[in-house]
Design a protein around this motif. Structure first.
Motif, PDB file in Angstrom:
ATOM      1  N   GLN A  51      20.691  13.963 -55.036  1.00  0.00           N
ATOM      2  CA  GLN A  51      20.896  13.979 -53.592  1.00  0.00           C
ATOM      3  C   GLN A  51      22.275  13.422 -53.244  1.00  0.00           C
ATOM      4  O   GLN A  51      22.983  13.964 -52.395  1.00  0.00           O
ATOM      5  CB  GLN A  51      19.808  13.160 -52.901  1.00  0.00           C
ATOM      6  CG  GLN A  51      19.950  13.083 -51.396  1.00  0.00           C
ATOM      7  CD  GLN A  51      18.873  12.212 -50.764  1.00  0.00           C
ATOM      8  OE1 GLN A  51      18.017  11.651 -51.443  1.00  0.00           O
ATOM      9  NE2 GLN A  51      18.925  12.094 -49.457  1.00  0.00           N
ATOM     10  N   LEU A  52      22.684  12.367 -53.922  1.00  0.00           N
ATOM     11  CA  LEU A  52      23.986  11.773 -53.654  1.00  0.00           C
ATOM     12  C   LEU A  52      25.121  12.653 -54.152  1.00  0.00           C
ATOM     13  O   LEU A  52      26.209  12.664 -53.565  1.00  0.00           O
ATOM     14  CB  LEU A  52      24.067  10.380 -54.269  1.00  0.00           C
ATOM     15  CG  LEU A  52      23.445   9.263 -53.421  1.00  0.00           C
ATOM     16  CD1 LEU A  52      21.965   9.445 -53.242  1.00  0.00           C
ATOM     17  CD2 LEU A  52      23.748   7.922 -54.017  1.00  0.00           C
ATOM     18  N   MET A  53      24.886  13.397 -55.227  1.00  0.00           N
ATOM     19  CA  MET A  53      25.886  14.361 -55.708  1.00  0.00           C
ATOM     20  C   MET A  53      26.123  15.433 -54.634  1.00  0.00           C
ATOM     21  O   MET A  53      27.258  15.835 -54.390  1.00  0.00           O
ATOM     22  CB  MET A  53      25.425  15.010 -57.012  1.00  0.00           C
ATOM     23  CG  MET A  53      25.379  14.084 -58.195  1.00  0.00           C
ATOM     24  SD  MET A  53      26.999  13.756 -58.896  1.00  0.00           S
ATOM     25  CE  MET A  53      27.340  15.333 -59.671  1.00  0.00           C
ATOM     26  N   ILE A  54      25.048  15.871 -53.987  1.00  0.00           N
ATOM     27  CA  ILE A  54      25.168  16.865 -52.915  1.00  0.00           C
ATOM     28  C   ILE A  54      25.921  16.264 -51.729  1.00  0.00           C
ATOM     29  O   ILE A  54      26.795  16.908 -51.152  1.00  0.00           O
ATOM     30  CB  ILE A  54      23.786  17.401 -52.502  1.00  0.00           C
ATOM     31  CG1 ILE A  54      23.173  18.196 -53.658  1.00  0.00           C
ATOM     32  CG2 ILE A  54      23.876  18.251 -51.229  1.00  0.00           C
ATOM     33  CD1 ILE A  54      21.702  18.521 -53.493  1.00  0.00           C
ATOM     34  N   LYS A  68      38.671  16.099 -57.814  1.00  0.00           N
ATOM     35  CA  LYS A  68      39.479  15.665 -58.961  1.00  0.00           C
ATOM     36  C   LYS A  68      40.607  14.713 -58.540  1.00  0.00           C
ATOM     37  O   LYS A  68      41.174  14.028 -59.387  1.00  0.00           O
ATOM     38  CB  LYS A  68      40.038  16.867 -59.706  1.00  0.00           C
ATOM     39  CG  LYS A  68      41.055  17.669 -58.927  1.00  0.00           C
ATOM     40  CD  LYS A  68      41.569  18.837 -59.718  1.00  0.00           C
ATOM     41  CE  LYS A  68      42.575  19.610 -58.869  1.00  0.00           C
ATOM     42  NZ  LYS A  68      43.144  20.712 -59.588  1.00  0.00           N
ATOM     43  N   ASP A  69      40.898  14.647 -57.241  1.00  0.00           N
ATOM     44  CA  ASP A  69      41.937  13.753 -56.747  1.00  0.00           C
ATOM     45  C   ASP A  69      41.398  12.367 -56.393  1.00  0.00           C
ATOM     46  O   ASP A  69      42.158  11.515 -55.935  1.00  0.00           O
ATOM     47  CB  ASP A  69      42.609  14.359 -55.507  1.00  0.00           C
ATOM     48  CG  ASP A  69      43.375  15.632 -55.818  1.00  0.00           C
ATOM     49  OD1 ASP A  69      43.736  15.834 -57.002  1.00  0.00           O
ATOM     50  OD2 ASP A  69      43.600  16.428 -54.887  1.00  0.00           O
ATOM     51  N   CYS A  70      40.089  12.157 -56.593  1.00  0.00           N
ATOM     52  CA  CYS A  70      39.447  10.918 -56.167  1.00  0.00           C
ATOM     53  C   CYS A  70      38.487  10.401 -57.231  1.00  0.00           C
ATOM     54  O   CYS A  70      38.105  11.121 -58.142  1.00  0.00           O
ATOM     55  CB  CYS A  70      38.644  11.158 -54.881  1.00  0.00           C
ATOM     56  SG  CYS A  70      39.620  11.806 -53.527  1.00  0.00           S
ATOM     57  N   THR A  71      38.091   9.161 -57.043  1.00  0.00           N
ATOM     58  CA  THR A  71      36.991   8.581 -57.810  1.00  0.00           C
ATOM     59  C   THR A  71      35.777   8.566 -56.890  1.00  0.00           C
ATOM     60  O   THR A  71      35.873   8.164 -55.734  1.00  0.00           O
ATOM     61  CB  THR A  71      37.314   7.140 -58.250  1.00  0.00           C
ATOM     62  OG1 THR A  71      38.476   7.174 -59.079  1.00  0.00           O
ATOM     63  CG2 THR A  71      36.160   6.523 -59.012  1.00  0.00           C
ATOM     64  N   ILE A  86      29.311   7.278 -61.766  1.00  0.00           N
ATOM     65  CA  ILE A  86      30.643   7.769 -61.423  1.00  0.00           C
ATOM     66  C   ILE A  86      30.715   9.168 -62.032  1.00  0.00           C
ATOM     67  O   ILE A  86      30.971   9.326 -63.219  1.00  0.00           O
ATOM     68  CB  ILE A  86      31.753   6.841 -61.960  1.00  0.00           C
ATOM     69  CG1 ILE A  86      31.595   5.454 -61.354  1.00  0.00           C
ATOM     70  CG2 ILE A  86      33.127   7.435 -61.655  1.00  0.00           C
ATOM     71  CD1 ILE A  86      32.540   4.410 -61.913  1.00  0.00           C
ATOM     72  N   PRO A  87      30.400  10.187 -61.204  1.00  0.00           N
ATOM     73  CA  PRO A  87      30.277  11.538 -61.743  1.00  0.00           C
ATOM     74  C   PRO A  87      31.625  12.154 -62.115  1.00  0.00           C
ATOM     75  O   PRO A  87      32.667  11.785 -61.567  1.00  0.00           O
ATOM     76  CB  PRO A  87      29.622  12.325 -60.607  1.00  0.00           C
ATOM     77  CG  PRO A  87      29.986  11.579 -59.381  1.00  0.00           C
ATOM     78  CD  PRO A  87      30.115  10.143 -59.776  1.00  0.00           C
ATOM     79  N   ASN A  88      31.541  13.098 -63.013  1.00  0.00           N
ATOM     80  CA  ASN A  88      32.694  13.891 -63.403  1.00  0.00           C
ATOM     81  C   ASN A  88      33.037  14.804 -62.219  1.00  0.00           C
ATOM     82  O   ASN A  88      32.161  15.466 -61.672  1.00  0.00           O
ATOM     83  CB  ASN A  88      32.312  14.710 -64.635  1.00  0.00           C
ATOM     84  CG  ASN A  88      33.455  15.472 -65.222  1.00  0.00           C
ATOM     85  OD1 ASN A  88      34.292  16.009 -64.506  1.00  0.00           O
ATOM     86  ND2 ASN A  88      33.486  15.524 -66.531  1.00  0.00           N
ATOM     87  N   PRO A  89      34.304  14.870 -61.815  1.00  0.00           N
ATOM     88  CA  PRO A  89      34.678  15.724 -60.682  1.00  0.00           C
ATOM     89  C   PRO A  89      34.268  17.193 -60.870  1.00  0.00           C
ATOM     90  O   PRO A  89      33.928  17.868 -59.895  1.00  0.00           O
ATOM     91  CB  PRO A  89      36.201  15.597 -60.614  1.00  0.00           C
ATOM     92  CG  PRO A  89      36.499  14.292 -61.251  1.00  0.00           C
ATOM     93  CD  PRO A  89      35.454  14.108 -62.313  1.00  0.00           C
ATOM     94  N   GLU A  90      34.270  17.673 -62.098  1.00  0.00           N
ATOM     95  CA  GLU A  90      33.865  19.061 -62.350  1.00  0.00           C
ATOM     96  C   GLU A  90      32.409  19.298 -61.975  1.00  0.00           C
ATOM     97  O   GLU A  90      32.054  20.388 -61.521  1.00  0.00           O
ATOM     98  CB  GLU A  90      34.112  19.454 -63.810  1.00  0.00           C
ATOM     99  CG  GLU A  90      35.579  19.633 -64.159  1.00  0.00           C
ATOM    100  CD  GLU A  90      36.307  18.314 -64.454  1.00  0.00           C
ATOM    101  OE1 GLU A  90      35.639  17.292 -64.725  1.00  0.00           O
ATOM    102  OE2 GLU A  90      37.544  18.318 -64.390  1.00  0.00           O
ATOM    103  N   ASP A  91      31.560  18.290 -62.149  1.00  0.00           N
ATOM    104  CA  ASP A  91      30.148  18.425 -61.764  1.00  0.00           C
ATOM    105  C   ASP A  91      30.009  18.539 -60.245  1.00  0.00           C
ATOM    106  O   ASP A  91      29.182  19.301 -59.743  1.00  0.00           O
ATOM    107  CB  ASP A  91      29.328  17.248 -62.288  1.00  0.00           C
ATOM    108  CG  ASP A  91      29.235  17.242 -63.810  1.00  0.00           C
ATOM    109  OD1 ASP A  91      29.353  18.329 -64.427  1.00  0.00           O
ATOM    110  OD2 ASP A  91      29.057  16.154 -64.377  1.00  0.00           O
ATOM    111  N   ILE A  92      30.825  17.800 -59.510  1.00  0.00           N
ATOM    112  CA  ILE A  92      30.807  17.905 -58.048  1.00  0.00           C
ATOM    113  C   ILE A  92      31.348  19.260 -57.615  1.00  0.00           C
ATOM    114  O   ILE A  92      30.818  19.890 -56.696  1.00  0.00           O
ATOM    115  CB  ILE A  92      31.602  16.750 -57.404  1.00  0.00           C
ATOM    116  CG1 ILE A  92      30.957  15.409 -57.757  1.00  0.00           C
ATOM    117  CG2 ILE A  92      31.676  16.930 -55.887  1.00  0.00           C
ATOM    118  CD1 ILE A  92      31.771  14.201 -57.345  1.00  0.00           C
ATOM    119  N   GLU A  93      32.390  19.732 -58.282  1.00  0.00           N
ATOM    120  CA  GLU A  93      32.961  21.045 -57.949  1.00  0.00           C
ATOM    121  C   GLU A  93      31.946  22.170 -58.158  1.00  0.00           C
ATOM    122  O   GLU A  93      31.914  23.134 -57.392  1.00  0.00           O
ATOM    123  CB  GLU A  93      34.229  21.290 -58.757  1.00  0.00           C
ATOM    124  CG  GLU A  93      35.378  20.423 -58.279  1.00  0.00           C
ATOM    125  CD  GLU A  93      36.596  20.449 -59.196  1.00  0.00           C
ATOM    126  OE1 GLU A  93      36.545  21.102 -60.257  1.00  0.00           O
ATOM    127  OE2 GLU A  93      37.600  19.807 -58.830  1.00  0.00           O
TER     128      GLU A  93
END
Length: 111
Positions: A51-54, A68-71, A86-93
């Motif tokens: 849910q937080l990833m969304i 990818k420009d942020c933590t 602390i998710p990988n930016p690619e997973d959020i993308e």
């Protein structure tokens, strides 16, 4: 913790009428390029960070920022414990791409 991090509470994140949500606590530090999202779960069912990833994906979409420009720091509080990711930016993308694709599909199917 949210107060100590100067986070806002109950913030609505909106991408489309098909995809939106309300965070318990969120804060973005422009100087550090750091997004924090915290969620409190009061039930007994084990919480999931999905849910937080969304919410993170919705934030990046709404404010036109690249993950990818942020933590990104996600934290769930449940049963007096904290779970942090602390998710990988690619997973959020990937989630961002799904939100865009599914919203576009739903808009198209309504015509």
């Amino acid at each position: 913790d949210a107060i100590g991090f100067h986070m806002a509470s109950e913030v609505v994140l909106f991408y489309s009428k098909f995809c939106f949500g309300t965070t318990d606590a969120i804060g973005f530090d422009e100087r550090k390029k750091e997004l924090r999202i915290h969620d409190l779960k009061t039930g007994e069912t084990p919480a999931h960070i999905d849910q937080l990833m969304i919410y993170a994906a919705l934030f990046y979409l709404e404010y036109n920022i690249k993950p990818k420009d942020c933590t990104t720091i996600l934290r769930i509080y449940q049963n007096f414990e904290a779970q942090e990711l602390i998710p990988n930016p690619e997973d959020i993308e990937k989630i961002i791409d799904q939100i865009i694709d599914r919203s576009n599909y739903l808009y198209t199917s309504m015509k």
